[in-house]
Scaffold this active site. Structure first.
Site, mmCIF file in Angstrom:
data_model
loop_
_atom_site.group_PDB
_atom_site.id
_atom_site.type_symbol
_atom_site.label_atom_id
_atom_site.label_comp_id
_atom_site.label_asym_id
_atom_site.label_seq_id
_atom_site.Cartn_x
_atom_site.Cartn_y
_atom_site.Cartn_z
ATOM 1 N N HIS A 59 0.817 -1.212 0.000
ATOM 2 C CA HIS A 59 0.000 0.000 0.000
ATOM 3 C C HIS A 59 0.854 1.267 0.000
ATOM 4 O O HIS A 59 0.460 2.292 0.563
ATOM 5 C CB HIS A 59 -0.967 0.016 1.194
ATOM 6 C CG HIS A 59 -1.950 -1.106 1.203
ATOM 7 N ND1 HIS A 59 -3.114 -1.094 0.463
ATOM 8 C CD2 HIS A 59 -1.937 -2.307 1.839
ATOM 9 C CE1 HIS A 59 -3.774 -2.222 0.646
ATOM 10 N NE2 HIS A 59 -3.087 -2.979 1.473
ATOM 11 N N ASN A 132 -10.374 -3.133 1.575
ATOM 12 C CA ASN A 132 -9.990 -3.066 0.165
ATOM 13 C C ASN A 132 -11.220 -2.769 -0.679
ATOM 14 O O ASN A 132 -12.329 -2.642 -0.166
ATOM 15 C CB ASN A 132 -9.366 -4.396 -0.294
ATOM 16 C CG ASN A 132 -7.946 -4.588 0.201
ATOM 17 O OD1 ASN A 132 -7.166 -3.656 0.264
ATOM 18 N ND2 ASN A 132 -7.618 -5.821 0.554
ATOM 19 N N TYR A 342 -0.088 -4.166 11.421
ATOM 20 C CA TYR A 342 -0.257 -2.813 10.894
ATOM 21 C C TYR A 342 0.364 -1.773 11.823
ATOM 22 O O TYR A 342 1.108 -0.895 11.392
ATOM 23 C CB TYR A 342 -1.742 -2.516 10.668
ATOM 24 C CG TYR A 342 -2.242 -2.962 9.307
ATOM 25 C CD1 TYR A 342 -2.781 -2.060 8.410
ATOM 26 C CD2 TYR A 342 -2.148 -4.295 8.911
ATOM 27 C CE1 TYR A 342 -3.243 -2.448 7.165
ATOM 28 C CE2 TYR A 342 -2.592 -4.702 7.668
ATOM 29 C CZ TYR A 342 -3.137 -3.780 6.798
ATOM 30 O OH TYR A 342 -3.574 -4.181 5.561
#
Length: 492
Positions: A59, A132, A342
């Site tokens: 990303h 997404n 993350y």
């Protein structure tokens, strides 16, 4: 200085001292070597060398905008989240779109899933929903994520993405068949960020005031309509304007054409999960709407561009572990891994105090923690004590969990996900194929065969494994793909 210059602010060094000359380096005589005492020169060069932070491993290529989420229907029977507590309530948001595999300098118009990472600045803290533009993913267990991404990135020897690596992994991972069918279908290359749907993708938990909990999936349906690019259109656009999607989003907001999405949720009573016909926490599968219809409950509008892309888009951080009371995780094994991964990625990239940056810190409340110091710490806590419990008036716990506890049984171990009556890696991929009209099926076959045909000539085994997965999804799907790949490989 002219009168006009006198009205302008004075340029300074990082420490605030006025700059006398920003055009010429201090030297030993006219034309002589530079002097080390010219600290403006060294300050500027040193800062310039450090203007970039490590890009995201995935990303990396992204664009973002601020917006407003508005509640349009009562969902309090299912969740006690304060920002969803009443119809008409509004919450500030920040949404970052991205491609997945490309690096920071890659083009926007490529065949790749699009990240849809949304931050809600709620009065109970920030809630991050990381999804997404597809409702499913390639794998179902986070332990395989590094392996999967390595196949999509540059090969350690060739320095390029290799079809051998991609199709070797996908062929050996039949669970990927559903998402690959999405990716190589008509929605594989969105025409813009405004013309795609978003999905929370994972299963999450909602808990109401009575303590009852439910499993949910989020859907964001674009009100601009779905628009996509063919492979030929994307190839042309990517070469002519690599920044096409970022530019489109920014300019639309500048014109006052604020993009919007209708927000819905699928809701599964907690008791249904154990006996549902397939594992409801499997990220490679969707919940059919006939079983759990969409419940519309909000509208998302993007209405303000960031003032600085680096500060607000590159340094923005999202973590699916950022929950608020009334919302929590599920046993989805991909989600469970991302709860750690993350946040840890952003601690590495941006720093331990990344959550203190304006784009990341709470906007509707205040963060009160005992975390101190570290890179770029701003001293915001002043003289407050940095431990708990304390008798100096420091913050205290509420004693009320954010979400419901989930019962567990059995022994520890490296277990496969529990098997349900209709768990299968191919049924939903076949269903998706059969939903397509003849034109869409032909474009899917062309997109897939063109990539599979790039596998090395001496690795027919990789080709056959890949095709076999699609054959298991649908016999016609596999036959047409096999014929198309065979013809292309004859031409090599």
């Amino acid at each position: 200085m002219t009168t006009q210059d006198e009205l302008r602010p004075t340029l300074t060094t990082e420490s605030g001292a006025p700059v006398a000359d920003n055009q010429n380096t201090e030297t030993a005589g006219t034309g002589g070597p530079a002097l080390i005492q010219d600290q403006l020169l060294f300050e500027k060069l040193a800062h310039f060398n450090r203007e970039r932070i490590p890009e995201r491993v995935v990303h990396a290529r992204g664009a973002g905008a601020y917006g407003t989420f508005t509640v349009t229907a009562d969902v309090t029977p299912w969740t006690r989240a304060a920002f969803l507590s009443e119809v008409g309530k509004q919450t500030e948001t920040f949404l970052r779109f991205s491609t997945v595999a490309g690096n920071l300098g890659a083009a926007d118009a490529v065949r790749d899933p699009r990240g849809f990472a949304l931050k809600f600045y709620t009065e109970q803290g920030n809630y991050d929903l990381v999804g997404n533009n597809t409702p499913v993913f390639f794998i179902k267990d986070a332990i395989k994520f590094p392996d999967f991404i390595h196949t999509q990135k540059r090969d350690p020897y060739s320095g390029s993405q290799e079809a051998d690596n991609v199709w070797d992994f996908w062929g050996l991972s039949p669970e990927s068949t559903h998402q690959v069918t999405w990716l190589f279908g008509d929605r594989g290359i969105p025409a813009s960020y405004r013309h795609l749907d978003g999905f929370g993708s994972h299963t999450y938990q909602w808990q109401n005031e009575a303590g009852e909990h439910f499993w949910v999936k989020y859907h964001f349906k674009t009100d601009q309509g779905i628009k996509n690019l063919t492979q030929a259109e994307a190839n042309k656009l990517a070469g002519e304007d690599p920044d096409s999607h970022q530019r489109d989003l920014r300019e639309a907001i500048e014109r006052g054409e604020f993009p919007t999405w209708t927000v819905s949720v699928q809701i599964m009573p907690a008791a249904d999960a154990a006996t549902y016909r397939f594992n409801p926490f499997d990220l490679t599968k969707v919940w059919p709407h006939a079983d759990y219809p969409l419940v519309e409950f909000g509208t998302l509008e993007l209405n303000r561009n960031p003032d600085n892309v680096f500060a607000e888009v590159e340094q923005s951080v999202f973590s699916p572990a950022h929950f608020v009371p009334g919302i929590g995780p599920s046993p989805d094994k991909m989600l469970q891994g991302r709860l750690f991964a993350y946040a840890d990625a952003h601690r590495y990239r941006v720093g331990i105090n990344a959550d203190h940056l304006p784009v990341n810190r709470p906007h509707a409340t205040e963060a009160r923690t005992n975390g101190r110091d570290g890179h770029l710490y701003d001293g915001r806590h002043g003289r407050q004590k940095n431990y708990e419990p304390n008798s100096f008036g420091g913050p205290v716990q509420t004693g009320r969990p954010l979400w419901s506890a989930v019962p567990v049984t059995g022994t520890t171990g490296n277990h496969e996900a529990p098997s349900h009556a209709e768990d299968d890696d191919f049924v939903q991929a076949g269903n998706l194929y059969r939903l397509m009209d003849d034109g869409a099926k032909q474009r899917l076959i062309e997109n897939l065969s063109g990539f599979i045909a790039k596998v090395s000539a001496d690795r027919d085994d990789i080709v056959e494994r890949a095709i076999e997965n699609f054959r298991k999804a649908d016999a016609d799907y596999g036959r047409r793909l096999e014929d198309a790949v065979r013809e292309l490989r004859k031409q090599k």
